[in-house]
Design an enzyme around this catalytic site. Structure first.
Site, PDB file in Angstrom:
ATOM      1  N   GLU A  52     -20.554   7.054   6.541  1.00  0.00           N
ATOM      2  CA  GLU A  52     -21.177   6.073   7.426  1.00  0.00           C
ATOM      3  C   GLU A  52     -21.996   6.773   8.494  1.00  0.00           C
ATOM      4  O   GLU A  52     -21.549   7.749   9.088  1.00  0.00           O
ATOM      5  CB  GLU A  52     -20.126   5.203   8.150  1.00  0.00           C
ATOM      6  CG  GLU A  52     -19.363   4.232   7.291  1.00  0.00           C
ATOM      7  CD  GLU A  52     -18.423   3.366   8.130  1.00  0.00           C
ATOM      8  OE1 GLU A  52     -18.675   3.218   9.351  1.00  0.00           O
ATOM      9  OE2 GLU A  52     -17.432   2.867   7.581  1.00  0.00           O
ATOM     10  N   GLU A 110     -11.117   4.610   8.416  1.00  0.00           N
ATOM     11  CA  GLU A 110     -11.046   5.259   9.727  1.00  0.00           C
ATOM     12  C   GLU A 110      -9.630   5.229  10.324  1.00  0.00           C
ATOM     13  O   GLU A 110      -9.387   4.660  11.391  1.00  0.00           O
ATOM     14  CB  GLU A 110     -12.042   4.618  10.692  1.00  0.00           C
ATOM     15  CG  GLU A 110     -13.489   4.827  10.272  1.00  0.00           C
ATOM     16  CD  GLU A 110     -14.486   4.140  11.178  1.00  0.00           C
ATOM     17  OE1 GLU A 110     -15.681   4.465  11.100  1.00  0.00           O
ATOM     18  OE2 GLU A 110     -14.080   3.257  11.974  1.00  0.00           O
TER      19      GLU A 110
END
Length: 692
Positions: free
Chosen positions: A318, A162
């Site tokens: 995710e 991320e």
């Protein structure tokens, strides 16, 4: 088409050894004894898991002291997963350097805009411009590639985690050194930089490169052009880190590489720029629990991710089985919601459905975050739904590789959003992301599948292009939009668009001047409203009833936030202001150019009030709404030999949808009648063979 823009990654393959949809999650076995590992792989087989992400947070275990490496635990883990038929997305652990790193290199810590040095003990807290961080991150990535490039379990390289969350802008000493160098490469000369930034204003002219500071805390607003370039710089530095690790791995491995984006949720990354660097586009998505219609935000993030992928299949790396742990109120998912979320991602092009995380953590900051194996264990609703989802994805294997197609595009330019987010604009209420979300929701409610597109890319495949928030629009992109309309496309532009160029400089010729030809109007003056004020818009004529919704012939729309003093230059007025700053003035216009039409909306309409305007725009575009009730969505994926339809009912009432003959239920292979019943809070997935 702007020659500098190339959308999407170039990798055309899928994961080696995985010809099916991927199912699994983020696996952190270092939290557990090896006895639990064996229990985990047994449960993975039961759930149908075929891919897990491993190694995102284990740098200190692999390199417990600087220069001392120990891969023994990872060797055993990868061998165990391979023996049990589970493939691995092998992570590089560079989002969290070890404690020894910060002791040895304290100047590599992130510094915020007020000069506060961020301490270790969290995640993502290394300055991306630090030479020591880059050197050691490259080394650990290289070591992993040397050792595991040919391991049979490894199918994908998962680099970092991320990017841009939580570290986006960094004001460290390393950033201060790197920023002027980056600017020198970008502009070549100080004269060019001073011109681009308009530094004669407030006497900011620079005579030496090392005079340029970071746009940290200042007595009043910082130069907006400087701030825009700093946003570009910070994004570029993160991307350099990714490319550095990826290229180090490629010295030893030809497996695809990715990193997990956070579409919409991470505004510091220019996703279209990142999409050109990854082999397979991946995204993380978490529902915003406070929003009871959060499935629309999910759909928007998924459509944006698919667009960044250039329409190719992508990976949901995710999402959550139930509640997250980091929002103010972490609401659990209801029964069936996990399946609906997965189905929405699948319908929008995802060929991997994965979770954070496999087994719920007993300690640490995310111990209350849901998981595939929850704290309640296997005798739980969440686990039963995890197993059922695995069976469903196995049945959906024929869908893999099919594509989701759209005839409408919303323009998305992260640089424009950065620029619009700077200070001292006509009103603080003109928010680019809000307009994006509102227009997207209107399209979602109308059942129209939507892409996101950069204004500089080829738009000719779309019947309708909408610019909800194109505050920054280059002359080249404006010309691209003009030619799109001239060639037969329909363009709808919302207010505060086409205002500045790539340097946040007002376009010569006045507000919105680059779009004057295509829209047939120009703006004499902005007329923003006071907080809480509204205005009425009258006399929007209804088209012939080709759309699903209907409104009286004469009605009033409510505008908020904004109005323009518009001057006509060929456009026809479609609606006028009844009151507000300019009663009788043009509020909505339509212009014909070549074979196409250009619409302009000069105020802010809510989702409901956009409906009658969109009816008319759809007619110009040759589009029709789906006719589905609010809360029911239908998405299609197309393969060479079949059409796949995914219908999702988010409401409490069952709904019967008409489908053509020849459809077969994907889960039990039974023929489907003309009325496809979608249960309340349920999902139906069907297939129709395509013949020549």
């Amino acid at each position: 088409m702007s020659s500098h823009f190339v959308p999407g990654p170039t990798y055309d393959g899928w994961l080696p050894g995985l010809d099916s949809l991927c199912y699994g999650g983020d696996y952190n076995p270092e939290h557990w004894s090896e006895e639990v590992w064996h229990e985990d792989v047994t449960l993975m087989r039961e759930a149908g898991v075929n891919l897990v992400s491993v190694g995102m947070w284990n740098w200190v275990l692999l390199e417990p002291r600087e220069g001392e490496f120990d891969f023994s635990y990872l060797d055993r883990l990868l061998d165990l997963l391979n023996e049990n038929g589970v493939k691995v997305a092998l992570g590089t652990p560079t989002a969290v350097p070890p404690a020894w790193f910060f002791r040895a290199y304290p100047d590599s810590r992130v510094v915020n805009s007020t000069g506060t040095v961020m301490a270790p003990g969290s995640r993502g807290m290394a300055a991306p411009t630090s030479p020591d961080y880059r050197r050691l991150a490259k080394r650990i990535a290289t070591k992993l590639a040397e050792r595991y490039a040919n391991h049979p379990a490894v199918a994908l390289w998962h680099i970092h985690n991320e990017y841009g969350a939580p570290v986006n802008w960094d004001f460290s000493v390393h950033a201060q050194r790197a920023f002027p160098k980056w600017l020198a490469t970008k502009y070549g000369t100080l004269d060019a930089l001073n011109h681009a930034w308009g530094t004669t204003f407030w006497g900011q002219v620079y005579m030496e490169w090392d005079e340029i500071c970071l746009p940290s805390a200042t007595p009043t607003v910082v130069n907006p052009a400087q701030k825009l370039d700093f946003a570009r710089f910070c994004d570029a530095m993160l991307r350099e880190c990714y490319v550095m690790e990826r290229d180090a791995i490629r010295e030893f491995s030809d497996l695809p590489a990715t990193t997990n984006f956070m579409a919409i949720a991470c505004p510091g990354t220019d996703l279209f720029a990142w999409g050109k660097e990854v082999d397979i586009v991946s995204n993380d998505h978490y529902l915003w629990a406070a929003d009871p219609r959060n499935y629309i935000g999910l759909a928007m993030a998924a459509d944006l991710t698919r667009s960044v992928a250039g329409g190719k299949p992508w990976m949901l790396l995710e999402h959550s089985t139930s509640a997250v742990n980091w929002q103010e109120r972490n609401v659990a998912k209801q029964p069936g919601e996990e399946l609906r979320n997965a189905a929405s991602h699948l319908g929008r092009g995802a060929d991997a459905i994965m979770f954070f995380q496999w087994r719920a953590s007993l300690s640490g900051a995310e111990k209350f975050h849901s998981a595939m194996v929850p704290h309640a264990g296997t005798d739980s609703r969440v686990w039963r739904e995890v197993v059922e989802l695995g069976k469903t994805l196995t049945a959906l294997e024929p869908m893999r590789g099919s594509r989701t197609e759209a005839k409408v595009a919303l323009l998305w330019d992260q640089e424009s959003l950065w620029a619009q987010g700077t200070q001292w604009h006509p009103t603080v209420d003109a928010q680019g992301l809000e307009r994006m979300q509102t227009f997207y929701e209107r399209l979602w409610r109308d059942g129209i599948t939507t892409d996101f597109a950069h204004p500089g890319q080829d738009l000719t495949k779309y019947k309708l292009v909408i610019a909800p928030a194109s505050y920054l629009l280059t002359k080249e992109s404006a010309a691209n939009l003009t030619e799109y309309v001239r060639g037969g496309g329909t363009l709808l532009v919302s207010y505060f668009s086409g205002i500045v160029d790539e340097h946040d400089r007002i376009h010569a010729g006045g507000f919105m001047s680059p779009l004057r030809e295509v829209l047939g109007v120009w703006i004499e003056e902005f007329l923003p409203l006071r907080a809480g004020d509204t205005l009425r818009i009258l006399d929007l004529e209804r088209p012939e009833p080709k759309a699903a919704t209907s409104r009286p012939a004469d009605f009033v729309l409510t505008g908020t936030v904004w109005a323009d003093h518009l001057r006509l230059d060929g456009a026809q007025v479609q609606a006028t202001y009844a009151d507000g700053p300019l009663p009788g003035g043009a509020a909505i216009t339509r212009n014909e150019l070549g074979e196409g039409k250009g619409w302009y909306l000069s105020t802010q309409l809510c989702v409901d009030d956009l409906a009658p305007l969109m009816e008319r725009v759809y007619v110009d575009s040759g589009l029709w709404t789906s006719g589905l009730p609010d809360g029911v969505e239908m998405i299609r994926r197309i393969a060479d030999d079949a059409l796949y339809t995914i219908a999702i009912n988010h409401t409490d009432m069952p709904f019967s949808m008409m489908v053509a003959d020849g459809h077969v239920d994907l889960l039990d292979n039974t023929p489907v009648g003309a009325g496809l019943l979608i249960p309340a809070k349920g999902v139906r997935m069907v297939r129709k063979p395509l013949t020549d």
